[in-house]
Design an enzyme around this catalytic site. Structure first.
Site, PDB file in Angstrom:
ATOM      1  N   GLU A 127      35.770  -9.325  56.466  1.00 12.33           N
ATOM      2  CA  GLU A 127      35.797 -10.742  56.080  1.00 12.33           C
ATOM      3  C   GLU A 127      37.230 -11.125  55.685  1.00 12.33           C
ATOM      4  O   GLU A 127      38.068 -10.245  55.498  1.00 12.33           O
ATOM      5  CB  GLU A 127      34.828 -10.975  54.912  1.00 12.33           C
ATOM      6  CG  GLU A 127      33.410 -10.581  55.301  1.00 12.33           C
ATOM      7  CD  GLU A 127      32.376 -10.964  54.262  1.00 12.33           C
ATOM      8  OE1 GLU A 127      32.744 -11.488  53.187  1.00 12.33           O
ATOM      9  OE2 GLU A 127      31.189 -10.720  54.531  1.00 12.33           O
ATOM     10  N   PRO A 128      37.493 -12.405  55.526  1.00 13.10           N
ATOM     11  CA  PRO A 128      38.877 -12.795  55.194  1.00 13.10           C
ATOM     12  C   PRO A 128      39.410 -12.074  53.955  1.00 13.10           C
ATOM     13  O   PRO A 128      40.584 -11.720  53.891  1.00 13.10           O
ATOM     14  CB  PRO A 128      38.774 -14.308  54.946  1.00 13.10           C
ATOM     15  CG  PRO A 128      37.593 -14.742  55.751  1.00 13.10           C
ATOM     16  CD  PRO A 128      36.628 -13.588  55.735  1.00 13.10           C
ATOM     17  N   ALA A 130      38.121  -9.098  52.617  1.00  9.33           N
ATOM     18  CA  ALA A 130      37.738  -7.693  52.465  1.00  9.33           C
ATOM     19  C   ALA A 130      37.720  -6.961  53.805  1.00  9.33           C
ATOM     20  O   ALA A 130      36.983  -7.327  54.719  1.00  9.33           O
ATOM     21  CB  ALA A 130      36.361  -7.585  51.808  1.00  9.33           C
ATOM     22  N   ARG A 272      65.583   7.054  86.146  1.00  9.65           N
ATOM     23  CA  ARG A 272      66.748   6.449  85.499  1.00  9.65           C
ATOM     24  C   ARG A 272      67.866   7.478  85.320  1.00  9.65           C
ATOM     25  O   ARG A 272      67.617   8.598  84.863  1.00  9.65           O
ATOM     26  CB  ARG A 272      66.329   5.898  84.124  1.00  9.65           C
ATOM     27  CG  ARG A 272      67.422   5.270  83.325  1.00  9.65           C
ATOM     28  CD  ARG A 272      67.746   3.894  83.837  1.00  9.65           C
ATOM     29  NE  ARG A 272      68.761   3.256  83.015  1.00  9.65           N
ATOM     30  CZ  ARG A 272      69.280   2.066  83.284  1.00  9.65           C
ATOM     31  NH1 ARG A 272      68.852   1.375  84.337  1.00  9.65           N
ATOM     32  NH2 ARG A 272      70.206   1.547  82.498  1.00  9.65           N
ATOM     33  N   GLN A 340      61.457   3.658  73.731  1.00 11.35           N
ATOM     34  CA  GLN A 340      62.817   4.203  73.550  1.00 11.35           C
ATOM     35  C   GLN A 340      63.333   4.823  74.841  1.00 11.35           C
ATOM     36  O   GLN A 340      64.479   4.586  75.243  1.00 11.35           O
ATOM     37  CB  GLN A 340      62.771   5.259  72.425  1.00 11.35           C
ATOM     38  CG  GLN A 340      64.105   5.607  71.849  1.00 11.35           C
ATOM     39  CD  GLN A 340      64.714   4.434  71.077  1.00 11.35           C
ATOM     40  OE1 GLN A 340      64.028   3.518  70.654  1.00 11.35           O
ATOM     41  NE2 GLN A 340      66.025   4.457  70.949  1.00 11.35           N
ATOM     42  N   GLY A 343      64.579   2.422  77.259  1.00 14.79           N
ATOM     43  CA  GLY A 343      65.744   1.629  76.855  1.00 14.79           C
ATOM     44  C   GLY A 343      65.418   0.141  76.832  1.00 14.79           C
ATOM     45  O   GLY A 343      64.308  -0.255  76.462  1.00 14.79           O
ATOM     46  N   GLU A 367      38.870   0.329  61.868  1.00 15.97           N
ATOM     47  CA  GLU A 367      37.963   1.478  61.699  1.00 15.97           C
ATOM     48  C   GLU A 367      38.549   2.519  60.740  1.00 15.97           C
ATOM     49  O   GLU A 367      38.504   3.723  60.980  1.00 15.97           O
ATOM     50  CB  GLU A 367      37.595   2.080  63.058  1.00 15.97           C
ATOM     51  CG  GLU A 367      36.979   1.016  63.965  1.00 15.97           C
ATOM     52  CD  GLU A 367      35.905   1.521  64.877  1.00 15.97           C
ATOM     53  OE1 GLU A 367      35.296   2.550  64.559  1.00 15.97           O
ATOM     54  OE2 GLU A 367      35.655   0.855  65.893  1.00 15.97           O
TER      55      GLU A 367
END
Ligand SMILES: Cc1cc2nc3c(=O)[nH]c(=O)nc-3n(C[C@H](O)[C@H](O)[C@H](O)COP(=O)(O)OP(=O)(O)OC[C@H]3O[C@@H](n4cnc5c(N)ncnc54)[C@H](O)[C@@H]3O)c2cc1C
Length: 402
Positions: A127-128, A130, A272, A340, A343, A367
Protein backbone atom coordinates in the site's frame (compact mmCIF):
# COMPACT_ATOMS: atom_id res chain seq x y z
CA UNK A 1 22.80 -36.37 -7.14
CA UNK A 2 21.88 -35.54 -10.73
CA UNK A 3 22.69 -32.06 -12.01
CA UNK A 4 21.16 -32.63 -15.47
CA UNK A 5 17.80 -31.19 -16.42
CA UNK A 6 15.33 -33.89 -17.45
CA UNK A 7 14.37 -34.33 -21.09
CA UNK A 8 11.00 -32.63 -20.38
CA UNK A 9 12.74 -29.64 -18.81
CA UNK A 10 15.08 -29.34 -21.78
CA UNK A 11 12.13 -29.43 -24.17
CA UNK A 12 10.38 -26.74 -22.15
CA UNK A 13 13.53 -24.60 -22.07
CA UNK A 14 13.89 -24.98 -25.83
CA UNK A 15 10.27 -24.17 -26.62
CA UNK A 16 10.26 -21.00 -24.47
CA UNK A 17 13.61 -19.95 -25.92
CA UNK A 18 12.29 -20.36 -29.46
CA UNK A 19 8.97 -18.62 -28.76
CA UNK A 20 10.41 -15.68 -26.80
CA UNK A 21 13.30 -15.30 -29.24
CA UNK A 22 10.92 -15.26 -32.20
CA UNK A 23 7.88 -13.39 -30.84
CA UNK A 24 9.16 -11.08 -28.12
CA UNK A 25 12.89 -10.40 -28.51
CA UNK A 26 12.58 -8.54 -31.85
CA UNK A 27 9.93 -6.19 -30.40
CA UNK A 28 11.04 -5.74 -26.81
CA UNK A 29 13.17 -2.66 -27.42
CA UNK A 30 10.19 -0.81 -28.95
CA UNK A 31 7.72 -2.03 -26.32
CA UNK A 32 10.10 -0.93 -23.58
CA UNK A 33 10.60 2.52 -25.08
CA UNK A 34 6.86 2.95 -25.60
CA UNK A 35 6.13 1.83 -21.98
CA UNK A 36 3.71 -0.62 -23.55
CA UNK A 37 2.44 -3.81 -21.95
CA UNK A 38 1.65 -6.21 -24.79
CA UNK A 39 -1.49 -8.13 -23.86
CA UNK A 40 -0.89 -10.29 -26.92
CA UNK A 41 1.77 -12.28 -25.05
CA UNK A 42 -0.80 -13.61 -22.58
CA UNK A 43 -2.69 -15.95 -24.96
CA UNK A 44 0.63 -17.06 -26.41
CA UNK A 45 1.97 -17.88 -22.95
CA UNK A 46 -1.29 -19.67 -22.22
CA UNK A 47 -1.00 -21.79 -25.34
CA UNK A 48 2.49 -22.85 -24.21
CA UNK A 49 0.94 -23.92 -20.90
CA UNK A 50 2.99 -21.34 -18.99
CA UNK A 51 0.12 -19.65 -17.16
CA UNK A 52 -0.68 -22.86 -15.30
CA UNK A 53 2.69 -24.53 -15.55
CA UNK A 54 2.92 -26.12 -12.08
CA UNK A 55 -0.81 -26.21 -11.42
CA UNK A 56 -2.19 -29.78 -11.32
CA UNK A 57 -3.83 -30.96 -14.55
CA UNK A 58 -7.15 -31.50 -12.73
CA UNK A 59 -7.29 -27.72 -12.17
CA UNK A 60 -6.53 -26.73 -15.74
CA UNK A 61 -2.74 -26.57 -15.38
CA UNK A 62 0.13 -28.22 -17.23
CA UNK A 63 0.98 -30.36 -14.18
CA UNK A 64 4.71 -29.81 -14.53
CA UNK A 65 6.99 -29.79 -11.51
CA UNK A 66 8.45 -26.77 -9.70
CA UNK A 67 11.79 -27.06 -11.50
CA UNK A 68 9.81 -26.41 -14.70
CA UNK A 69 8.48 -23.20 -13.13
CA UNK A 70 12.07 -22.14 -12.46
CA UNK A 71 13.23 -23.08 -15.97
CA UNK A 72 10.38 -21.01 -17.44
CA UNK A 73 11.15 -18.03 -15.20
CA UNK A 74 14.84 -18.09 -16.14
CA UNK A 75 14.12 -18.34 -19.86
CA UNK A 76 11.49 -15.59 -19.82
CA UNK A 77 13.66 -13.11 -17.96
CA UNK A 78 16.54 -13.85 -20.31
CA UNK A 79 14.44 -12.00 -22.90
CA UNK A 80 12.69 -9.45 -20.67
CA UNK A 81 11.85 -9.06 -17.00
CA UNK A 82 8.25 -8.12 -17.84
CA UNK A 83 7.59 -11.67 -19.08
CA UNK A 84 8.90 -13.25 -15.89
CA UNK A 85 6.88 -10.85 -13.75
CA UNK A 86 3.74 -12.34 -15.32
CA UNK A 87 4.86 -15.78 -14.10
CA UNK A 88 5.72 -14.43 -10.67
CA UNK A 89 2.40 -12.82 -9.87
CA UNK A 90 0.01 -14.99 -11.87
CA UNK A 91 1.47 -18.44 -11.16
CA UNK A 92 3.87 -17.98 -8.24
CA UNK A 93 1.96 -15.64 -5.97
CA UNK A 94 -1.63 -16.30 -6.97
CA UNK A 95 -2.36 -19.67 -8.62
CA UNK A 96 -0.08 -21.75 -6.40
CA UNK A 97 -1.57 -20.10 -3.33
CA UNK A 98 -5.02 -21.20 -4.47
CA UNK A 99 -3.66 -24.73 -5.08
CA UNK A 100 -2.63 -24.92 -1.43
CA UNK A 101 -5.20 -22.73 0.35
CA UNK A 102 -8.21 -22.48 -1.98
CA UNK A 103 -11.50 -24.27 -1.37
CA UNK A 104 -12.74 -26.63 -4.07
CA UNK A 105 -15.26 -23.96 -5.07
CA UNK A 106 -12.50 -21.30 -5.34
CA UNK A 107 -10.38 -23.68 -7.38
CA UNK A 108 -13.20 -24.31 -9.83
CA UNK A 109 -14.26 -20.67 -10.11
CA UNK A 110 -10.85 -18.99 -10.10
CA UNK A 111 -7.91 -21.40 -10.35
CA UNK A 112 -9.15 -23.32 -13.41
CA UNK A 113 -9.72 -20.26 -15.64
CA UNK A 114 -6.47 -18.71 -14.41
CA UNK A 115 -4.40 -21.83 -15.06
CA UNK A 116 -5.90 -22.05 -18.54
CA UNK A 117 -5.00 -18.40 -19.13
CA UNK A 118 -8.60 -17.26 -19.57
CA UNK A 119 -8.21 -14.98 -16.53
CA UNK A 120 -5.09 -13.19 -15.31
CA UNK A 121 -4.31 -12.86 -11.63
CA UNK A 122 -2.07 -10.89 -9.32
CA UNK A 123 -1.23 -10.32 -5.65
CA UNK A 124 -1.90 -7.17 -3.68
CA UNK A 125 -0.23 -6.65 -0.33
CA UNK A 126 1.66 -3.35 -0.72
CA UNK A 127 0.00 0.00 0.00
CA UNK A 128 1.16 3.62 -0.28
CA UNK A 129 2.26 3.64 3.36
CA UNK A 130 3.39 0.02 3.83
CA UNK A 131 5.71 -2.28 1.87
CA UNK A 132 8.31 -4.17 3.94
CA UNK A 133 6.21 -3.50 7.00
CA UNK A 134 3.22 -5.58 5.89
CA UNK A 135 1.52 -5.15 9.27
CA UNK A 136 1.31 -1.47 8.45
CA UNK A 137 -1.33 -1.93 5.75
CA UNK A 138 -4.53 0.05 6.26
CA UNK A 139 -7.04 -1.83 4.08
CA UNK A 140 -9.94 -3.20 6.11
CA UNK A 141 -12.53 -5.86 5.36
CA UNK A 142 -15.61 -5.53 7.57
CA UNK A 143 -17.87 -8.56 7.83
CA UNK A 144 -21.50 -7.78 7.04
CA UNK A 145 -23.66 -10.91 6.96
CA UNK A 146 -22.55 -13.17 4.14
CA UNK A 147 -19.99 -10.70 2.74
CA UNK A 148 -17.00 -8.57 3.62
CA UNK A 149 -16.85 -4.90 2.68
CA UNK A 150 -13.31 -3.96 1.63
CA UNK A 151 -11.99 -0.41 1.72
CA UNK A 152 -8.42 0.61 0.99
CA UNK A 153 -5.76 1.33 -1.57
CA UNK A 154 -3.12 -0.99 -3.03
CA UNK A 155 0.01 0.36 -4.69
CA UNK A 156 2.87 -0.96 -6.81
CA UNK A 157 0.85 -3.96 -7.92
CA UNK A 158 2.28 -5.88 -10.87
CA UNK A 159 -0.39 -6.09 -13.57
CA UNK A 160 -2.54 -3.95 -11.29
CA UNK A 161 -4.21 -2.32 -14.28
CA UNK A 162 -4.43 -5.56 -16.29
CA UNK A 163 -5.26 -8.54 -14.08
CA UNK A 164 -8.82 -9.82 -13.63
CA UNK A 165 -8.43 -11.28 -10.14
CA UNK A 166 -6.37 -10.26 -7.14
CA UNK A 167 -5.34 -11.93 -3.93
CA UNK A 168 -5.95 -9.03 -1.54
CA UNK A 169 -4.89 -8.72 2.10
CA UNK A 170 -6.93 -6.72 4.60
CA UNK A 171 -7.48 -6.35 8.34
CA UNK A 172 -10.68 -8.06 9.43
CA UNK A 173 -10.10 -7.54 13.17
CA UNK A 174 -9.78 -3.83 13.92
CA UNK A 175 -8.68 -4.36 17.51
CA UNK A 176 -5.80 -6.55 16.31
CA UNK A 177 -5.03 -3.95 13.63
CA UNK A 178 -4.43 -1.41 16.41
CA UNK A 179 -2.08 -3.86 18.15
CA UNK A 180 -0.42 -4.83 14.83
CA UNK A 181 -1.26 -8.46 15.63
CA UNK A 182 -1.08 -10.21 12.22
CA UNK A 183 -3.66 -12.79 13.24
CA UNK A 184 -6.21 -10.05 12.55
CA UNK A 185 -5.51 -10.09 8.81
CA UNK A 186 -7.39 -12.07 6.14
CA UNK A 187 -6.96 -12.89 2.46
CA UNK A 188 -9.61 -12.43 -0.23
CA UNK A 189 -10.10 -13.05 -3.91
CA UNK A 190 -11.21 -9.73 -5.39
CA UNK A 191 -12.38 -9.43 -8.98
CA UNK A 192 -11.75 -6.32 -11.00
CA UNK A 193 -15.42 -6.56 -11.98
CA UNK A 194 -16.60 -6.03 -8.37
CA UNK A 195 -18.43 -2.75 -7.81
CA UNK A 196 -16.24 -0.12 -6.10
CA UNK A 197 -12.97 -1.37 -7.63
CA UNK A 198 -10.96 1.06 -9.77
CA UNK A 199 -7.37 0.87 -10.99
CA UNK A 200 -4.68 2.82 -12.81
CA UNK A 201 -1.14 2.41 -14.17
CA UNK A 202 1.94 3.89 -12.49
CA UNK A 203 3.41 6.13 -15.16
CA UNK A 204 6.65 7.30 -13.58
CA UNK A 205 8.34 3.90 -13.32
CA UNK A 206 11.83 3.72 -14.89
CA UNK A 207 12.31 -0.05 -15.18
CA UNK A 208 10.34 -3.04 -16.47
CA UNK A 209 8.74 -0.58 -18.85
CA UNK A 210 7.16 -3.30 -21.00
CA UNK A 211 5.36 -4.53 -17.90
CA UNK A 212 2.30 -3.08 -16.22
CA UNK A 213 2.61 -1.89 -12.63
CA UNK A 214 -0.47 -0.31 -11.15
CA UNK A 215 -2.54 0.70 -8.19
CA UNK A 216 -6.15 0.17 -7.26
CA UNK A 217 -8.66 1.45 -4.79
CA UNK A 218 -11.50 -0.42 -3.18
CA UNK A 219 -14.35 1.78 -2.02
CA UNK A 220 -16.74 -0.44 -0.12
CA UNK A 221 -16.13 -3.43 -2.41
CA UNK A 222 -18.53 -6.22 -1.41
CA UNK A 223 -16.70 -9.54 -1.43
CA UNK A 224 -18.76 -12.69 -0.90
CA UNK A 225 -17.76 -14.80 2.07
CA UNK A 226 -16.92 -17.68 -0.31
CA UNK A 227 -13.99 -15.53 -1.53
CA UNK A 228 -12.25 -15.57 1.85
CA UNK A 229 -9.06 -17.60 1.29
CA UNK A 230 -8.16 -19.77 4.27
CA UNK A 231 -9.85 -18.89 7.55
CA UNK A 232 -10.47 -15.44 8.88
CA UNK A 233 -7.18 -14.37 10.52
CA UNK A 234 -4.93 -16.48 8.30
CA UNK A 235 -4.23 -13.70 5.78
CA UNK A 236 -0.74 -12.81 6.97
CA UNK A 237 0.36 -16.45 6.90
CA UNK A 238 -1.06 -16.76 3.39
CA UNK A 239 0.72 -13.59 2.27
CA UNK A 240 4.04 -15.02 3.51
CA UNK A 241 3.29 -18.47 2.10
CA UNK A 242 2.69 -16.97 -1.35
CA UNK A 243 6.09 -15.25 -1.23
CA UNK A 244 7.82 -18.63 -1.05
CA UNK A 245 6.64 -19.29 -4.59
CA UNK A 246 6.92 -15.70 -5.87
CA UNK A 247 10.49 -15.36 -4.61
CA UNK A 248 11.38 -18.64 -6.26
CA UNK A 249 10.35 -17.29 -9.68
CA UNK A 250 12.17 -14.02 -8.97
CA UNK A 251 15.35 -15.96 -8.08
CA UNK A 252 15.24 -18.04 -11.25
CA UNK A 253 14.34 -14.96 -13.31
CA UNK A 254 17.23 -12.90 -11.94
CA UNK A 255 19.47 -15.86 -12.83
CA UNK A 256 18.26 -15.50 -16.43
CA UNK A 257 19.06 -11.80 -16.33
CA UNK A 258 22.63 -12.55 -15.18
CA UNK A 259 22.95 -14.96 -18.11
CA UNK A 260 21.66 -12.31 -20.52
CA UNK A 261 24.25 -9.83 -19.15
CA UNK A 262 26.99 -12.44 -19.48
CA UNK A 263 26.12 -13.38 -23.06
CA UNK A 264 25.79 -9.79 -24.25
CA UNK A 265 29.08 -8.88 -22.55
CA UNK A 266 31.03 -11.83 -23.96
CA UNK A 267 29.80 -10.95 -27.46
CA UNK A 268 30.74 -7.30 -27.08
CA UNK A 269 34.12 -8.09 -25.52
CA UNK A 270 35.06 -10.00 -28.66
CA UNK A 271 33.76 -7.30 -31.04
CA UNK A 272 35.11 -4.14 -29.48
CA UNK A 273 38.77 -3.24 -29.74
CA UNK A 274 40.80 -0.93 -27.50
CA UNK A 275 44.56 -0.44 -27.48
CA UNK A 276 44.81 -2.65 -30.56
CA UNK A 277 43.19 -5.75 -29.04
CA UNK A 278 39.70 -7.09 -28.25
CA UNK A 279 38.64 -5.61 -24.93
CA UNK A 280 38.13 -9.20 -23.70
CA UNK A 281 41.93 -9.53 -23.60
CA UNK A 282 42.16 -6.88 -20.89
CA UNK A 283 42.34 -8.51 -17.50
CA UNK A 284 39.92 -6.16 -15.78
CA UNK A 285 37.26 -6.94 -18.40
CA UNK A 286 37.94 -10.66 -17.93
CA UNK A 287 37.40 -10.21 -14.22
CA UNK A 288 33.90 -8.82 -14.81
CA UNK A 289 33.04 -11.67 -17.19
CA UNK A 290 34.34 -14.28 -14.75
CA UNK A 291 32.28 -12.74 -11.94
CA UNK A 292 29.15 -12.96 -14.12
CA UNK A 293 29.81 -16.62 -14.80
CA UNK A 294 30.35 -17.51 -11.14
CA UNK A 295 27.25 -15.50 -10.13
CA UNK A 296 25.20 -17.20 -12.83
CA UNK A 297 26.25 -20.72 -11.83
CA UNK A 298 25.79 -20.10 -8.10
CA UNK A 299 22.40 -18.42 -8.56
CA UNK A 300 21.23 -21.30 -10.71
CA UNK A 301 22.25 -23.93 -8.16
CA UNK A 302 20.43 -22.02 -5.42
CA UNK A 303 17.10 -21.84 -7.25
CA UNK A 304 17.43 -25.47 -8.38
CA UNK A 305 17.87 -26.54 -4.76
CA UNK A 306 14.79 -24.55 -3.72
CA UNK A 307 12.82 -26.16 -6.57
CA UNK A 308 14.01 -29.61 -5.57
CA UNK A 309 12.78 -29.00 -2.01
CA UNK A 310 9.40 -27.87 -3.38
CA UNK A 311 9.17 -30.98 -5.58
CA UNK A 312 9.64 -33.11 -2.48
CA UNK A 313 7.10 -31.17 -0.45
CA UNK A 314 9.74 -29.88 1.93
CA UNK A 315 9.71 -26.51 3.62
CA UNK A 316 11.94 -24.10 1.70
CA UNK A 317 11.33 -20.55 2.96
CA UNK A 318 14.95 -20.18 4.07
CA UNK A 319 16.45 -21.66 0.90
CA UNK A 320 14.08 -19.78 -1.41
CA UNK A 321 14.84 -16.51 0.39
CA UNK A 322 18.58 -17.11 0.03
CA UNK A 323 18.18 -17.92 -3.68
CA UNK A 324 16.15 -14.72 -4.23
CA UNK A 325 18.50 -12.51 -2.26
CA UNK A 326 21.66 -13.86 -3.88
CA UNK A 327 20.36 -13.87 -7.46
CA UNK A 328 18.85 -10.39 -7.37
CA UNK A 329 21.90 -8.75 -5.79
CA UNK A 330 24.16 -10.62 -8.23
CA UNK A 331 21.95 -9.53 -11.15
CA UNK A 332 22.45 -5.91 -10.17
CA UNK A 333 26.21 -6.46 -10.13
CA UNK A 334 26.08 -8.25 -13.50
CA UNK A 335 23.94 -5.56 -15.11
CA UNK A 336 26.19 -2.77 -13.81
CA UNK A 337 29.26 -4.55 -15.16
CA UNK A 338 27.54 -5.32 -18.47
CA UNK A 339 26.94 -1.59 -18.97
CA UNK A 340 30.58 -0.94 -17.97
CA UNK A 341 31.92 -3.43 -20.49
CA UNK A 342 29.86 -1.76 -23.21
CA UNK A 343 31.31 1.64 -22.32
CA UNK A 344 29.34 4.56 -23.72
CA UNK A 345 27.36 2.16 -25.90
CA UNK A 346 26.07 0.56 -22.71
CA UNK A 347 24.79 3.95 -21.69
CA UNK A 348 22.49 4.09 -24.72
CA UNK A 349 19.47 2.09 -25.74
CA UNK A 350 21.23 0.81 -28.81
CA UNK A 351 22.33 -2.22 -26.75
CA UNK A 352 20.08 -4.20 -24.39
CA UNK A 353 22.30 -3.93 -21.31
CA UNK A 354 20.87 -0.54 -20.29
CA UNK A 355 17.44 -2.19 -20.15
CA UNK A 356 18.86 -5.04 -18.04
CA UNK A 357 20.30 -2.45 -15.67
CA UNK A 358 16.95 -0.68 -15.29
CA UNK A 359 15.01 -3.92 -15.00
CA UNK A 360 17.16 -5.72 -12.42
CA UNK A 361 16.71 -3.14 -9.66
CA UNK A 362 13.02 -3.83 -9.08
CA UNK A 363 13.75 -7.36 -7.91
CA UNK A 364 16.22 -6.07 -5.31
CA UNK A 365 13.22 -4.21 -3.87
CA UNK A 366 10.11 -6.36 -4.35
CA UNK A 367 9.26 -9.64 -2.63
CA UNK A 368 11.46 -8.68 0.30
CA UNK A 369 14.11 -5.99 -0.12
CA UNK A 370 17.80 -6.84 0.00
CA UNK A 371 17.85 -5.64 3.62
CA UNK A 372 14.83 -7.71 4.67
CA UNK A 373 16.44 -10.85 3.18
CA UNK A 374 19.73 -10.13 4.93
CA UNK A 375 17.89 -9.84 8.22
CA UNK A 376 15.99 -13.08 7.55
CA UNK A 377 19.15 -15.06 6.78
CA UNK A 378 20.96 -13.72 9.84
CA UNK A 379 17.91 -14.47 12.01
CA UNK A 380 17.91 -18.11 10.85
CA UNK A 381 21.59 -18.38 11.80
CA UNK A 382 21.02 -16.78 15.17
CA UNK A 383 18.00 -18.95 15.92
CA UNK A 384 15.69 -15.91 16.11
CA UNK A 385 13.65 -17.33 13.26
CA UNK A 386 12.46 -20.85 12.45
CA UNK A 387 9.86 -22.02 9.96
CA UNK A 388 6.84 -23.72 11.40
CA UNK A 389 4.49 -25.65 9.10
CA UNK A 390 1.33 -23.77 8.17
CA UNK A 391 -2.11 -25.40 8.01
CA UNK A 392 -1.86 -25.73 4.22
CA UNK A 393 1.40 -26.40 2.41
CA UNK A 394 2.28 -26.54 -1.26
CA UNK A 395 1.76 -30.16 -2.30
CA UNK A 396 4.82 -32.14 -3.35
CA UNK A 397 4.91 -32.72 -7.08
CA UNK A 398 2.95 -35.84 -7.89
CA UNK A 399 5.17 -37.10 -10.69
CA UNK A 400 8.61 -38.58 -10.24
CA UNK A 401 10.43 -35.68 -8.66
CA UNK A 402 13.75 -34.86 -10.27
C1 LIG B 1 8.28 -3.07 -9.99
C2 LIG B 1 7.61 -3.42 -8.70
C3 LIG B 1 6.59 -4.35 -8.69
C4 LIG B 1 5.92 -4.65 -7.50
N1 LIG B 1 4.88 -5.57 -7.52
C5 LIG B 1 4.18 -5.80 -6.38
C6 LIG B 1 3.03 -6.67 -6.39
O1 LIG B 1 2.68 -7.27 -7.43
N2 LIG B 1 2.32 -6.83 -5.25
C7 LIG B 1 2.67 -6.20 -4.08
O2 LIG B 1 1.99 -6.40 -3.07
N3 LIG B 1 3.76 -5.38 -4.03
C8 LIG B 1 4.51 -5.16 -5.15
N4 LIG B 1 5.60 -4.31 -5.13
C9 LIG B 1 5.91 -3.60 -3.90
C10 LIG B 1 7.15 -4.16 -3.20
O3 LIG B 1 6.86 -5.43 -2.66
C11 LIG B 1 7.56 -3.15 -2.12
O4 LIG B 1 8.04 -2.02 -2.81
C12 LIG B 1 8.64 -3.72 -1.20
O5 LIG B 1 8.07 -4.65 -0.31
C13 LIG B 1 9.35 -2.63 -0.38
O6 LIG B 1 8.42 -1.81 0.25
P1 LIG B 1 8.54 -0.19 0.14
O7 LIG B 1 8.71 0.15 -1.30
O8 LIG B 1 7.36 0.35 0.85
O9 LIG B 1 9.86 0.16 0.86
P2 LIG B 1 10.03 0.36 2.45
O10 LIG B 1 9.46 -0.82 3.15
O11 LIG B 1 9.52 1.69 2.81
O12 LIG B 1 11.60 0.32 2.57
C14 LIG B 1 12.42 1.45 2.25
C15 LIG B 1 13.86 1.09 2.59
O13 LIG B 1 13.97 0.84 3.99
C16 LIG B 1 14.53 -0.45 4.19
N5 LIG B 1 13.93 -1.08 5.38
C17 LIG B 1 12.63 -1.18 5.70
N6 LIG B 1 12.46 -1.86 6.84
C18 LIG B 1 13.72 -2.20 7.25
C19 LIG B 1 14.23 -2.90 8.37
N7 LIG B 1 13.42 -3.46 9.30
N8 LIG B 1 15.56 -3.04 8.48
C20 LIG B 1 16.39 -2.53 7.53
N9 LIG B 1 15.98 -1.86 6.45
C21 LIG B 1 14.65 -1.69 6.32
C22 LIG B 1 14.19 -1.25 2.94
O14 LIG B 1 15.07 -2.35 2.77
C23 LIG B 1 14.35 -0.18 1.88
O15 LIG B 1 15.70 -0.07 1.55
C24 LIG B 1 6.30 -4.02 -6.30
C25 LIG B 1 7.37 -3.09 -6.31
C26 LIG B 1 8.02 -2.79 -7.49
C27 LIG B 1 9.15 -1.81 -7.48
Amino acid sequence: MNFDLSHDHELLEQSIREWAGREVAPRIHDLDRAHQFDRGVLPQMASLGLLGISVPVEYGGAGMDYIALGVASEELEYVDTSLRVIMSVHVGLNCLTLVAWGTEDQKQRYLVPQAQGRKIASYALTEPSAGSDARGIQTVGIRQGDRYVLTGEKMWISMGDVADNFLVFAWTDLEKKKQRDPSGMSAFIVERAFKGFSSGTLKEKWGILAGNTGFFTMEGVEVPRENLVGREGEGFKIAMFALDQGRYTVAAGATGLIRACRDASVKYAKERKAFGVEIGSHQLVKEMLAQMESDYQAARLLWLRAGWLKNHGRRNTRETGLAKWFATVASERAAGDAVQIHGANGYSDEYPVGRYYRNCKGAVIYEGTREIHKIMQADYLLGYRTDRPTRCELPAWEGTAS
